[in-house]
Motif scaffolding. Structure first.
Motif, short mmCIF file in Angstrom:
data_model
loop_
_atom_site.label_atom_id
_atom_site.label_comp_id
_atom_site.label_asym_id
_atom_site.label_seq_id
_atom_site.Cartn_x
_atom_site.Cartn_y
_atom_site.Cartn_z
N ARG A 24 0.83 -1.20 0.00
CA ARG A 24 0.00 0.00 0.00
C ARG A 24 0.87 1.26 0.00
NH1 ARG A 24 -0.84 4.29 2.04
NH2 ARG A 24 0.81 3.89 3.54
N SER A 43 -17.14 -2.79 -1.67
CA SER A 43 -16.27 -3.55 -0.77
C SER A 43 -15.44 -2.62 0.11
CB SER A 43 -15.35 -4.48 -1.57
OG SER A 43 -16.10 -5.51 -2.18
N ALA A 44 -14.91 -1.56 -0.47
CA ALA A 44 -14.11 -0.60 0.32
C ALA A 44 -14.98 0.05 1.40
CB ALA A 44 -13.51 0.46 -0.60
N LEU A 122 -10.92 1.02 4.84
CA LEU A 122 -11.34 1.30 3.46
C LEU A 122 -10.13 1.25 2.52
CD1 LEU A 122 -13.73 4.09 2.31
CD2 LEU A 122 -11.49 3.92 1.28
N THR A 123 -9.03 1.90 2.91
CA THR A 123 -7.87 1.96 2.02
C THR A 123 -7.22 0.60 1.83
OG1 THR A 123 -6.32 2.57 3.79
CG2 THR A 123 -7.38 4.37 2.61
N GLN A 125 -8.71 -2.39 2.05
CA GLN A 125 -9.59 -3.20 1.20
C GLN A 125 -9.46 -2.74 -0.26
OE1 GLN A 125 -11.52 -5.93 2.07
NE2 GLN A 125 -11.75 -6.17 -0.14
N ALA A 126 -9.43 -1.43 -0.47
CA ALA A 126 -9.29 -0.91 -1.83
C ALA A 126 -7.99 -1.40 -2.45
CB ALA A 126 -9.33 0.62 -1.81
N ASP A 129 -8.09 -4.93 -3.52
CA ASP A 129 -8.89 -5.11 -4.73
C ASP A 129 -8.28 -4.44 -5.96
OD1 ASP A 129 -10.74 -6.66 -3.38
OD2 ASP A 129 -12.06 -4.96 -2.94
N ALA A 133 -5.41 4.42 -3.01
CA ALA A 133 -6.08 5.47 -2.24
C ALA A 133 -5.06 6.49 -1.77
CB ALA A 133 -6.80 4.85 -1.04
N LEU A 162 -9.75 7.72 -4.61
CA LEU A 162 -9.68 6.30 -4.97
C LEU A 162 -9.62 6.18 -6.48
CD1 LEU A 162 -12.48 4.71 -2.74
CD2 LEU A 162 -10.02 4.41 -2.48
#
Length: 195
Positions: A24, A43-44, A122-123, A125-126, A129, A133, A162
């Motif tokens: 990340r 999902s995020a 959120l970040t 999960q993003a 996927d 972010a 995003l």
């Protein structure tokens, strides 16, 4: 520098971490031609929804603005400084607001902390996927509050861009140089005291 050269920014970690944490990073170069599909976006947001919070108060609210909408233009208009130069290329801008006072007027002392955890979920999960972010603190909170009709008890705390990684050459300097700069962190021993 090509997109491929920028795509992997693996962290130099001192202990094993989940791949989404190791890989990340927060780019400013987003592909302005690619959107986010509904499943990845949901999902995020779902990851944020299941984040822990004090007394399960869930003191977070998100305004989700897709590129090309009036809401997106409103968020961009309220960004500050360099953020305006790059954030409009993101597929989605998410305004995160903390509910610092509940409906009965009681202070929610941990609301901003809890919101931070939700945005972190959120970040991650993003990133898991295939998205990227970038969280921002440079924006006009009162402008966003007014534009979106937020009650006083909700404090806009951050904006997260995003999207899919874009070409760093499209960024103006000094942002272009920052995009390829090495990722660094203080040593673990400097930030944690283990007894």
């Amino acid at each position: 520098m090509s997109i491929a050269e920028t795509a992997s920014r693996t962290a130099d970690v001192s202990a094993p971490l989940l791949p989404a944490l190791v890989e990340r990073w927060s780019p400013r170069s987003f592909d302005p031609t690619v959107g986010i599909d509904d499943i990845a976006l949901r999902s995020a947001l779902e990851a944020a929804r299941w984040s822990p919070s004090a007394n399960n108060s869930q003191p977070w609210r998100f305004i989700v603005a897709r590129r090309g909408t009036e809401a997106f233009a409103t968020v961009v208009e309220n960004l500050a400084g360099f953020n305006k130069a790059w954030a409009s290329s993101a597929a989605v801008l998410v305004v995160a607001a903390a509910e610092v006072v509940d409906e009965d007027g009681n202070e929610r002392r941990w609301a901003v902390y809890d919101l931070g955890q939700a945005v972190a979920h959120l970040t991650i999960q993003a990133h898991h996927d295939g998205l990227h972010a970038h969280q921002m603190g440079g924006f006009d909170a009162e402008g966003l509050r007014t534009a979106f009709g937020l009650e006083e008890r909700f404090v806009p705390t951050s904006v997260t861009a995003l999207g899919v990684l874009g070409d760093p050459e499209a960024l103006p300097e000094p942002l272009r140089s920052r995009e390829s700069a090495p990722r660094t962190r203080r040593p673990l021993e400097e930030i944690a005291v283990v007894h």
